[in-house]
Design an enzyme around this catalytic site. Structure first.
Site, mmCIF file in Angstrom:
data_model
loop_
_atom_site.group_PDB
_atom_site.id
_atom_site.type_symbol
_atom_site.label_atom_id
_atom_site.label_comp_id
_atom_site.label_asym_id
_atom_site.label_seq_id
_atom_site.Cartn_x
_atom_site.Cartn_y
_atom_site.Cartn_z
ATOM 1 N N GLY A 29 0.802 -1.301 0.108
ATOM 2 C CA GLY A 29 0.053 0.001 -0.114
ATOM 3 C C GLY A 29 0.858 1.236 0.042
ATOM 4 N N ASN A 30 0.312 2.401 0.338
ATOM 5 C CA ASN A 30 1.050 3.750 0.414
ATOM 6 C C ASN A 30 0.328 4.605 1.725
ATOM 7 O OD1 ASN A 30 -0.874 5.557 -0.892
ATOM 8 N ND2 ASN A 30 -0.806 3.980 -2.662
ATOM 9 N N ARG A 31 1.063 5.798 1.697
ATOM 10 C CA ARG A 31 0.563 6.617 2.615
ATOM 11 C C ARG A 31 -0.653 7.472 2.557
ATOM 12 N NH1 ARG A 31 5.988 8.280 5.725
ATOM 13 N NH2 ARG A 31 4.669 9.686 6.923
#
Ligand code: C5P
Length: 222
Positions: A29-31
């Site tokens: 995923g990412n932030r």
């Protein structure tokens, strides 16, 4: 046009991260928190548009007055949902942080630790949603986001051209701005101009972005 600058417009906004599953309990995923995209969707509603919000996995309340919210998880799901929703749209704003790669295989069982040995994940590139839209003959006014850690202007203007966008909203990530922050600052670029929107709450920044989108739409499409 003032406050109702998008009255009668159909607008699609994507927001949040994407999750690319590795196995039943893990993902890449990412932030992205989705805050900027949700603020953009709310600002488009306030400007009078009929808004469809395609949201990755986020924990944010649906903005009031939304036409439709479509929840997705992976980049492939977001790609399909956006292309479907954008068919009859006037404007697409891609505020989602779409994962560039996905695991070639999603393991049906939880992967086990390999006691000192390395684990290799093979990844395939995801299709670019904005580039897919701009390749279509009749497509909405396209707005992309570019979150960069360095050389913001150069990368943003490159993406504007390569992805065939009408406008790109660039921001520097880091120093308390960008992901997971309540404030942001953006520089908007289009083919023959740019404007800086200085640091302010994301809700107000979204309102300013929508006003500029309406202005550029009328300058190029109306
Ligand atoms: O190239 P980069 O991912 O930095 O570009 C960011 C912009 O491109 C964002 O607007 C994002 O929503 C969009 N994007 C997309 N499809 C992808 C990757 C990014 O539409 N697969």
């Amino acid at each position: 046009f003032g406050d109702r600058c998008l009255a009668g417009f159909k607008v699609v906004v994507s927001a949040g991260p994407t999750y690319e599953d590795i196995d039943p309990v893990r993902f890449i995923g990412n932030r992205s928190s989705g805050q900027m995209g949700f603020a953009v969707a709310a600002a488009a509603v306030a400007a009078g548009a009929e808004v469809t919000l395609v949201a990755g996995p986020v924990s944010l309340a649906t903005p009031a007055g939304l036409h439709r919210r479509v929840d997705v998880r992976s980049a492939a799901q977001m790609h399909a949902a956006v292309l479907e929703a954008a068919t009859h749209a006037d404007v697409y704003i891609g505020a989602a942080a779409v994962g560039d790669y996905r695991p070639q295989e999603v393991s049906a069982q939880k992967l086990k630790k390999r006691d000192g040995g390395e684990l290799v994940l093979h990844l395939d590139e995801n299709p670019d949603i904005l580039a897919s839209l701009s390749a279509q003959t009749a497509h909405p006014f396209l707005v992309g986001f570019a979150a960069e850690t360095h050389d913001v202007a150069t990368y943003a203007q490159g993406k504007l051209r390569h992805k065939g966008l009408d406008m790109i909203a660039a921001n520097q990530v880091g120093g308390g701005l960008g992901f997971e922050a309540a404030d942001n600052a953006l520089t908007l670029y289009w083919a023959d101009g740019s404007v800086e929107l200085p640091r302010v709450a994301k809700t107000e920044l979204a309102r300013q972005l929508i006003a500029r989108v309406a202005e550029r739409y009328r300058a190029t499409r109306a």
